[in-house]
Design a protein around this motif. Structure first.
Motif, PDB file in Angstrom:
ATOM      1  N   ALA A  37       0.842  -1.105  -0.299  1.00 34.92           N
ATOM      2  CA  ALA A  37       0.293  -0.441  -0.275  1.00 34.92           C
ATOM      3  C   ALA A  37       0.777   0.840   0.479  1.00 34.92           C
ATOM      4  O   ALA A  37       2.222   0.996   0.467  1.00 34.92           O
ATOM      5  CB  ALA A  37      -0.821   0.342   1.170  1.00 34.92           C
ATOM      6  N   ARG A  38       0.526   2.319  -0.356  1.00 32.81           N
ATOM      7  CA  ARG A  38       1.160   3.281  -0.576  1.00 32.81           C
ATOM      8  C   ARG A  38       0.277   4.555  -0.277  1.00 32.81           C
ATOM      9  O   ARG A  38      -1.222   4.967  -0.954  1.00 32.81           O
ATOM     10  CB  ARG A  38       1.607   3.756  -2.181  1.00 32.81           C
ATOM     11  CG  ARG A  38       2.782   3.032  -2.692  1.00 32.81           C
ATOM     12  CD  ARG A  38       3.854   3.287  -1.607  1.00 32.81           C
ATOM     13  NE  ARG A  38       5.126   2.496  -1.905  1.00 32.81           N
ATOM     14  CZ  ARG A  38       5.419   1.542  -1.038  1.00 32.81           C
ATOM     15  NH1 ARG A  38       4.663   1.133  -0.138  1.00 32.81           N
ATOM     16  NH2 ARG A  38       5.890   0.105  -2.322  1.00 32.81           N
ATOM     17  N   LEU A  39       0.948   5.603   1.036  1.00 30.43           N
ATOM     18  CA  LEU A  39       0.735   6.735   0.724  1.00 30.43           C
ATOM     19  C   LEU A  39       0.953   8.066  -0.485  1.00 30.43           C
ATOM     20  O   LEU A  39       2.509   7.640  -0.152  1.00 30.43           O
ATOM     21  CB  LEU A  39       0.500   7.196   2.032  1.00 30.43           C
ATOM     22  CG  LEU A  39      -0.163   6.391   3.221  1.00 30.43           C
ATOM     23  CD1 LEU A  39      -0.050   7.055   4.935  1.00 30.43           C
ATOM     24  CD2 LEU A  39      -2.037   6.536   3.382  1.00 30.43           C
ATOM     25  N   PRO A  40      -0.068   9.043  -0.386  1.00 24.89           N
ATOM     26  CA  PRO A  40      -0.964   9.704  -0.038  1.00 24.89           C
ATOM     27  C   PRO A  40      -2.631   8.663  -1.197  1.00 24.89           C
ATOM     28  O   PRO A  40      -3.714   8.567  -0.954  1.00 24.89           O
ATOM     29  CB  PRO A  40      -1.363  10.749  -0.557  1.00 24.89           C
ATOM     30  CG  PRO A  40      -0.477  11.228  -1.781  1.00 24.89           C
ATOM     31  CD  PRO A  40       0.903  10.087  -1.104  1.00 24.89           C
ATOM     32  N   ALA A  41      -1.514   7.506  -2.188  1.00 28.88           N
ATOM     33  CA  ALA A  41      -2.471   7.660  -3.745  1.00 28.88           C
ATOM     34  C   ALA A  41      -3.140   6.311  -3.226  1.00 28.88           C
ATOM     35  O   ALA A  41      -4.521   6.375  -3.201  1.00 28.88           O
ATOM     36  CB  ALA A  41      -1.521   7.050  -4.267  1.00 28.88           C
ATOM     37  N   ASP A  42      -3.565   5.155  -1.900  1.00 26.86           N
ATOM     38  CA  ASP A  42      -3.974   4.379  -1.548  1.00 26.86           C
ATOM     39  C   ASP A  42      -5.294   4.767  -0.983  1.00 26.86           C
ATOM     40  O   ASP A  42      -6.176   3.997  -0.470  1.00 26.86           O
ATOM     41  CB  ASP A  42      -3.774   2.874  -1.155  1.00 26.86           C
ATOM     42  CG  ASP A  42      -2.907   2.506  -2.859  1.00 26.86           C
ATOM     43  OD1 ASP A  42      -3.418   2.105  -3.493  1.00 26.86           O
ATOM     44  OD2 ASP A  42      -1.798   1.930  -2.204  1.00 26.86           O
TER      45      ASP A  42
END
Ligand SMILES: [Zn+2]
Length: 518
Positions: free
Chosen positions: A484-489
């Motif tokens: 998972a990746r912030l901020p995209a997810d």
């Protein structure tokens, strides 16, 4: 945002078991590392054990065993405690490692060759607890302020590092990098130390072996070992692969330390001057935390108050304990530990607020939409308000984590949870489902709540890794944190329609008061 993040905890002194102070620093570091990793930064977290010095020798003498046995014992306990609590580190360094000894000796030789080290006789008030000569300011009623014990008068011939030569540079560095030491109160404290001419001289970096043999031998004089602080600070270089590790320059350029306020002086004064003498840049930030007081006394290794992390884990669950530590301490200030406050905090924020949103959402999804995330209709003003509350939380968490205001980051997340709970009250799907005119909106309401929960869990995952993973699993998103990746997810609308939800046992059961120990 930079591509890498190198973070260190203090290396802990190996004369006792981990207490709340060690746990707090390690939890903060673990959380920061998880957050930066979630943002896609290549992250390296270093922790470890500080194994030389007089206090280890004292502890060894008390037990009648060799010092290495003491440090092997405690070092294994620290390591297994962090492992058992799920506190992740990339390297656990021990200052008795041959690799570290080599780096320390290399640095000592370099500084000696550069004329940065000289030999001289010195006398004064020495505190065994601090392992240094004290200044008048360190004394309260003739006792060491930190250790509440009388210093001894000592005279010794020793090696000194020309620390004062670097003070002018260091003051300039503080001025050009106002957030080098943060929060600001500690920057001011460090600057005050630097400007007080009487307080600081050159740094004594040796101990005669005749008195202390437990340390790293000076490469230019076999009758001496290296002063424990000099040896300990260098761990941050060793841990990053200094001097010729391929990744050292990149990681070092983004180095941050987490330290307690009791070790401000070595980190804010000794350390940058040592680095400057070596021609290495200072770390980007020293993040300085305060003390946890238990029964109104500072918790220190020497005073021996303990709130053992494994006991807290068994009693409340480790995520609840983590949450309390980060939510109830303003980073940099002291805080009072009490189990009463912990219970109150966990009940209010996790059981009532977040737990409520989780259980209502999942129960109604089970009841009204066949245990699946439903297809939403076009949202209205209330839906957009929830979406915007989450978007605000995503932005604020990033800012707060990067400025070390972890309690503010958690507040921001809980504000978004509040907004989602208010939204549920407003839409009241439990009534709407029975009302032919409103029943059509229930799917949109539950979709909105499921999506709010997903984003909340993602944002909370660095703080509450286990519970966040569990929330996601109950949304049918098991393993979603991996990659998972912030901020995209965290952007709105990513939860798959049709994802199977499950109710399960209460995620944050209220802690009842009879479970509290007296
Ligand atoms: Zn002391």
């Amino acid at each position: 945002m930079s591509a890498v993040f190198y973070l260190t905890t203090p290396i802990y002194y190996m004369n006792g078991e981990p207490h709340i102070g060690h746990t707090y620093a390690t939890v903060v570091a673990d959380t920061l590392a998880r957050y930066h990793r979630l943002c896609g930064e290549r992250t390296f977290l270093l922790t470890g054990s500080d194994e030389h010095g007089e206090k280890v020798l004292e502890a060894a003498a008390e037990r009648g065993v060799p010092p290495q046995e003491i440090t092997d014992h405690y070092s294994a306990i620290f390591r297994s405690t962090w492992d058992e609590l799920g506190l992740h580190y990339d390297r656990f360094i021990r200052t008795t490692e041959p690799a570290h000894r080599q780096v320390v000796q290399g640095i000592l030789q370099t500084l000696f060759d550069r004329g940065q080290i000289y030999f001289q006789e010195y006398g004064g008030n020495y505190c065994v607890g601090c392992e240094r000569f004290l200044t008048e300011r360190d004394l309260v009623d003739g006792l060491c302020r930190d250790h509440e014990r009388a210093p001894e008068h000592r005279t010794e011939s020793n090696y000194f590092f020309k620390m004062t030569e670097h003070f002018e540079w260091l003051v300039g560095h503080f001025e050009e990098h106002p957030d080098f030491v943060r929060p600001e109160r500690y920057r001011n404290e460090a600057l005050a130390m630097l400007r007080d001419e009487s307080g600081l001289g050159d740094l004594c970096i040796s101990r005669p072996k005749s008195r202390l043999h437990w340390g790293i031998e000076l490469p230019f004089d076999a009758d001496y070992v290296c002063y424990v602080w000099f040896d300990a600070l260098v761990n941050y270089l060793t841990g990053a692969g200094y001097p010729d590790g391929e990744e050292f320059p990149e990681f070092w350029s983004e180095c941050q330390h987490v330290i307690g306020k009791d070790i401000l002086k070595p980190h804010a004064i000794f350390w940058p001057t040592m680095l400057h003498a070596l021609g290495v840049e200072p770390p980007r930030h020293l993040n300085v935390h305060g003390f946890w007081n238990v029964d109104d006394r500072k918790v220190s290794k020497s005073l021996g108050n303990m709130v053992a992390p494994l006991i807290m884990r068994d009693r409340y669950g480790f995520d609840a304990f983590r949450y309390y530590l980060m939510r109830d301490m303003v980073f940099g200030l002291d805080a009072s530990f009490s189990e009463e406050a912990l219970v109150a905090r966990v009940n209010a924020d996790l059981a009532n607020n977040l737990g409520n949103l989780v259980s209502r959402t999942l129960n109604m999804t089970e009841r009204f939409t066949e245990g699946r995330v439903p297809e939403p209709g076009p949202g209205d003003e209330p839906e957009r308000a929830v979406e915007s509350a989450l978007a605000q939380a995503v932005a604020e968490v990033d800012r707060r984590v990067r400025e070390m205001a972890l309690h503010r980051a958690l507040e921001a997340i809980l504000r978004a949870v509040d907004a989602a709970n208010r939204y549920l009250e407003q839409r009241e799907p439990w009534k709407a489902a029975k009302d032919p005119e409103r029943a059509g909106g229930v799917a949109t309401t539950l979709y909105t709540c499921c999506e709010a929960l997903r984003i909340t869990a993602l944002l909370l995952s660095p703080f509450l890794p286990e519970k966040s993973a569990e929330i996601l699993a109950r949304l049918g998103l098991e393993g979603a944190l991996k990659g998972a990746r912030l901020p995209a997810d965290a952007s709105w609308g990513r939860i798959p329609v049709g994802s199977p939800t499950s109710v399960g046992k209460p995620l944050f059961p209220r802690i009842e008061s009879e479970e509290q120990p007296a």
